[in-house]
Scaffold this motif. Structure first.
Motif, short mmCIF file in Angstrom:
data_model
loop_
_atom_site.label_atom_id
_atom_site.label_comp_id
_atom_site.label_asym_id
_atom_site.label_seq_id
_atom_site.Cartn_x
_atom_site.Cartn_y
_atom_site.Cartn_z
N ALA A 68 0.80 -1.22 0.00
CA ALA A 68 0.00 0.00 0.00
C ALA A 68 0.84 1.28 0.00
O ALA A 68 0.38 2.32 -0.45
N VAL A 69 2.09 1.17 0.49
CA VAL A 69 2.95 2.36 0.52
C VAL A 69 4.10 2.26 -0.47
O VAL A 69 5.03 3.06 -0.43
N GLY A 70 4.06 1.26 -1.34
CA GLY A 70 5.08 1.14 -2.37
C GLY A 70 6.36 0.45 -1.94
O GLY A 70 7.40 0.64 -2.56
N LEU A 71 6.26 -0.38 -0.90
CA LEU A 71 7.43 -1.13 -0.43
C LEU A 71 7.30 -2.59 -0.82
O LEU A 71 6.19 -3.12 -0.95
N ASN A 72 8.43 -3.25 -1.01
CA ASN A 72 8.44 -4.67 -1.35
C ASN A 72 8.55 -5.51 -0.09
O ASN A 72 9.36 -5.22 0.79
N ASN A 73 7.75 -6.57 -0.01
CA ASN A 73 7.77 -7.42 1.17
C ASN A 73 9.00 -8.33 1.14
O ASN A 73 9.36 -8.84 0.09
#
Length: 217
Positions: free
Chosen positions: A212-217
């Motif tokens: 949702a915030v543009g980060l990769n898990n």
């Protein structure tokens, strides 16, 4: 305030753990607010810190009402929780808000699940001290602003978020070891908590928040 009752060891341990988490979160957020790039952001994180200490007071008052000294209830968990914060001290504002966004949310998800095993006022108290959505919204917006200003930040914050989760899980193991038994038993109650399902839900929610915030898990 709820009337005094005879507390179960599991309830005391859980309230002690949550109270200490709130107290240390206050310390952390108050310090991290100094990393803010302007007064508006500094005030926003300071308000979040004020909410944490308010929640701590509610939990401490409840423990006192149960004739349990708050210090005693919190003591077994000082080492693991303090170690988590010491090992995840943010270097800048972007890391500070990512810690608030990732760390607080996964803690809230966990407590929301475990609260279902409690009765009456203690269940409601734990639910009441979960973080308000506006704080998560603020942190998420700040992460997006940082990435928009410099897309390269996304990789660094993704690695930071993974470290936060890894450290949280590591210290959770220490919490279980520090616990005298009742809290671990409460978490593992087969009829009330599907432990494998719990961790699947925690992981899924974390993955969704990252995306949702543009980060990769």
């Amino acid at each position: 305030m709820p009337a005094p009752t005879t507390p179960t060891p599991a309830v005391v341990d859980l309230l002690g753990l949550v109270a200490l988490g709130e107290l240390l979160a206050f310390d952390r957020m108050a310090a991290d607010a100094r990393l803010a790039p302007d007064l508006r952001r500094r005030a926003a994180l300071s308000e979040m810190a004020a909410a944490e200490i308010g929640n701590y007071r509610r939990l401490a008052d409840r423990l006192a009402a149960l004739d349990v000294p708050p210090d005693d209830a919190m003591a077994p968990y000082v080492g693991p929780l303090q170690a988590y914060h010491d090992s995840t001290e943010p270097k800048d504002w972007a890391e500070a808000v990512t810690k608030a966004y990732v760390g607080d949310a996964i803690t809230d998800d966990f407590l929301r699940e475990i609260a279902g095993t409690l009765d009456g006022p203690d269940r409601q108290l734990v639910l009441d001290v979960l973080h308000e959505s506006r704080y998560a919204d603020f942190a998420a917006a700040e992460i997006r602003v940082a990435i928009e200003a410099d897309p390269r930040v996304a990789n660094r914050l993704s690695m930071w978020a993974r470290r936060l989760v890894g450290e949280a899980l590591s210290q959770a193991g220490r919490v279980a070891a520090a616990d005298r038994g009742p809290l671990t038993a409460l978490i593992a109650q087969g009829e009330q908590v599907d432990v494998q399902g719990l961790f699947r839900r925690l992981t899924a929610a974390h993955t969704a928040r990252m995306a949702a915030v543009g980060l990769n898990n």
